[in-house]
Motif scaffolding. Structure first.
Motif, PDB file in Angstrom:
ATOM      1  N   SER A  30       5.600 -12.405  -9.348  1.00 26.93           N
ATOM      2  CA  SER A  30       5.180 -10.997  -9.334  1.00 26.93           C
ATOM      3  C   SER A  30       3.795 -10.845  -8.710  1.00 26.93           C
ATOM      4  N   ASN A  31       2.977 -11.872  -8.799  1.00 26.80           N
ATOM      5  CA  ASN A  31       1.667 -11.826  -8.147  1.00 26.80           C
ATOM      6  C   ASN A  31       1.819 -11.786  -6.631  1.00 26.80           C
ATOM      7  N   ILE A  32       2.779 -12.529  -6.115  1.00 25.55           N
ATOM      8  CA  ILE A  32       3.033 -12.527  -4.668  1.00 25.55           C
ATOM      9  C   ILE A  32       3.552 -11.155  -4.245  1.00 25.55           C
ATOM     10  N   GLU A  33       4.467 -10.601  -5.021  1.00 26.80           N
ATOM     11  CA  GLU A  33       4.999  -9.275  -4.704  1.00 26.80           C
ATOM     12  C   GLU A  33       3.892  -8.227  -4.680  1.00 26.80           C
ATOM     13  N   SER A  34       2.996  -8.295  -5.643  1.00 23.51           N
ATOM     14  CA  SER A  34       1.880  -7.342  -5.688  1.00 23.51           C
ATOM     15  C   SER A  34       0.967  -7.519  -4.486  1.00 23.51           C
ATOM     16  N   MET A  35       0.724  -8.771  -4.092  1.00 24.69           N
ATOM     17  CA  MET A  35      -0.140  -9.024  -2.942  1.00 24.69           C
ATOM     18  C   MET A  35       0.479  -8.430  -1.677  1.00 24.69           C
ATOM     19  N   VAL A  36       1.775  -8.639  -1.482  1.00 20.81           N
ATOM     20  CA  VAL A  36       2.457  -8.158  -0.277  1.00 20.81           C
ATOM     21  C   VAL A  36       2.412  -6.629  -0.199  1.00 20.81           C
ATOM     22  N   GLU A  37       2.376  -5.967  -1.328  1.00 19.74           N
ATOM     23  CA  GLU A  37       2.325  -4.512  -1.369  1.00 19.74           C
ATOM     24  C   GLU A  37       0.901  -3.957  -1.269  1.00 19.74           C
ATOM     25  N   SER A  38      -0.092  -4.834  -1.280  1.00 20.61           N
ATOM     26  CA  SER A  38      -1.488  -4.378  -1.289  1.00 20.61           C
ATOM     27  C   SER A  38      -1.993  -4.038   0.110  1.00 20.61           C
ATOM     28  N   ASP A  39      -3.079  -3.277   0.157  1.00 19.00           N
ATOM     29  CA  ASP A  39      -3.709  -2.920   1.427  1.00 19.00           C
ATOM     30  C   ASP A  39      -4.288  -4.153   2.130  1.00 19.00           C
ATOM     31  N   GLY A  40      -4.786  -5.103   1.363  1.00 20.80           N
ATOM     32  CA  GLY A  40      -5.400  -6.286   1.945  1.00 20.80           C
ATOM     33  C   GLY A  40      -4.418  -7.222   2.626  1.00 20.80           C
ATOM     34  N   GLU A  42      -2.068  -6.619   4.916  1.00 24.81           N
ATOM     35  CA  GLU A  42      -1.999  -6.416   6.368  1.00 24.81           C
ATOM     36  C   GLU A  42      -3.180  -7.092   7.059  1.00 24.81           C
ATOM     37  N   HIS A  43      -4.358  -6.966   6.463  1.00 25.20           N
ATOM     38  CA  HIS A  43      -5.547  -7.618   7.031  1.00 25.20           C
ATOM     39  C   HIS A  43      -5.376  -9.135   7.013  1.00 25.20           C
ATOM     40  N   LEU A  44      -4.884  -9.670   5.900  1.00 22.38           N
ATOM     41  CA  LEU A  44      -4.666 -11.114   5.790  1.00 22.38           C
ATOM     42  C   LEU A  44      -3.669 -11.576   6.840  1.00 22.38           C
ATOM     43  N   LYS A  45      -2.597 -10.820   7.018  1.00 22.15           N
ATOM     44  CA  LYS A  45      -1.562 -11.165   7.990  1.00 22.15           C
ATOM     45  C   LYS A  45      -2.118 -11.239   9.413  1.00 22.15           C
ATOM     46  N   THR A  46      -2.964 -10.313   9.767  1.00 21.88           N
ATOM     47  CA  THR A  46      -3.481 -10.282  11.137  1.00 21.88           C
ATOM     48  C   THR A  46      -4.681 -11.189  11.340  1.00 21.88           C
ATOM     49  N   CYS A  48      -5.682 -13.936   9.275  1.00 24.04           N
ATOM     50  CA  CYS A  48      -5.529 -15.334   8.842  1.00 24.04           C
ATOM     51  C   CYS A  48      -4.058 -15.689   8.616  1.00 24.04           C
ATOM     52  N   PRO A  49      -3.228 -15.601   9.643  1.00 23.77           N
ATOM     53  CA  PRO A  49      -1.804 -15.907   9.438  1.00 23.77           C
ATOM     54  C   PRO A  49      -1.559 -17.338   8.971  1.00 23.77           C
ATOM     55  N   SER A  50      -2.459 -18.244   9.297  1.00 25.02           N
ATOM     56  CA  SER A  50      -2.283 -19.637   8.872  1.00 25.02           C
ATOM     57  C   SER A  50      -2.316 -19.770   7.353  1.00 25.02           C
ATOM     58  N   VAL A  51      -3.032 -18.881   6.692  1.00 23.97           N
ATOM     59  CA  VAL A  51      -3.087 -18.910   5.225  1.00 23.97           C
ATOM     60  C   VAL A  51      -1.704 -18.587   4.657  1.00 23.97           C
ATOM     61  N   LEU A  52      -1.026 -17.629   5.257  1.00 26.42           N
ATOM     62  CA  LEU A  52       0.323 -17.291   4.789  1.00 26.42           C
ATOM     63  C   LEU A  52       1.296 -18.422   5.068  1.00 26.42           C
ATOM     64  N   ASN A  53       1.125 -19.107   6.186  1.00 25.82           N
ATOM     65  CA  ASN A  53       1.969 -20.279   6.472  1.00 25.82           C
ATOM     66  C   ASN A  53       1.739 -21.359   5.430  1.00 25.82           C
ATOM     67  N   GLU A  54       0.483 -21.575   5.078  1.00 28.97           N
ATOM     68  CA  GLU A  54       0.157 -22.587   4.070  1.00 28.97           C
ATOM     69  C   GLU A  54       0.740 -22.201   2.706  1.00 28.97           C
ATOM     70  N   LEU A  55       0.641 -20.931   2.364  1.00 35.54           N
ATOM     71  CA  LEU A  55       1.212 -20.467   1.098  1.00 35.54           C
ATOM     72  C   LEU A  55       2.717 -20.674   1.089  1.00 35.54           C
ATOM     73  N   ALA A  56       3.382 -20.309   2.171  1.00 31.14           N
ATOM     74  CA  ALA A  56       4.828 -20.487   2.256  1.00 31.14           C
ATOM     75  C   ALA A  56       5.205 -21.955   2.111  1.00 31.14           C
ATOM     76  N   ALA A  57       4.445 -22.833   2.750  1.00 31.17           N
ATOM     77  CA  ALA A  57       4.731 -24.267   2.658  1.00 31.17           C
ATOM     78  C   ALA A  57       4.584 -24.765   1.230  1.00 31.17           C
ATOM     79  N   ARG A  58       3.630 -24.226   0.518  1.00 28.15           N
ATOM     80  CA  ARG A  58       3.441 -24.650  -0.875  1.00 28.15           C
ATOM     81  C   ARG A  58       4.529 -24.111  -1.788  1.00 28.15           C
ATOM     82  N   LEU A  59       5.114 -22.997  -1.411  1.00 30.84           N
ATOM     83  CA  LEU A  59       6.161 -22.410  -2.231  1.00 30.84           C
ATOM     84  C   LEU A  59       7.507 -23.091  -2.038  1.00 30.84           C
TER      85      LEU A  59
END
Length: 78
Positions: A30-40, A42-46, A48-59
């Motif tokens: 639910s924390n991931i779902e809340s993050m994806v719905e947050s305003d921040g 979109e900024h993270l996606k554009t 620091c996309p590598s951070v999302l790749n790292e998160l996905a790899a850990r999941l």
């Protein structure tokens, strides 16, 4: 807030903050779902996309990671 913190942690090379954010996200879907719905997010996606790749790899489970690596290795031309 976690998406913004992840972006800041990556941009300022703050490994401990980044790890704390990952732990927060991984501990509860639910924390991931809340993050994806947050305003921040979109900024993270554009910014620091590598951070999302790292998160996905850990999941991903270890076996899935290995399968993905094999598939990617086979699809890359020599």
């Amino acid at each position: 807030m976690v998406a913004t913190n992840l972006a800041l942690a990556e941009q300022h090379r703050c490994h401990q903050l980044k790890e704390a954010c990952f732990k927060f996200l991984i501990d509860s879907p639910s924390n991931i779902e809340s993050m994806v719905e947050s305003d921040g997010y979109e900024h993270l996606k554009t910014s620091c996309p590598s951070v999302l790749n790292e998160l996905a790899a850990r999941l991903l489970p270890h076996e899935t990671k290995a399968a993905k690596q094999i598939t990617m290795a086979l699809s890359v031309p020599p």
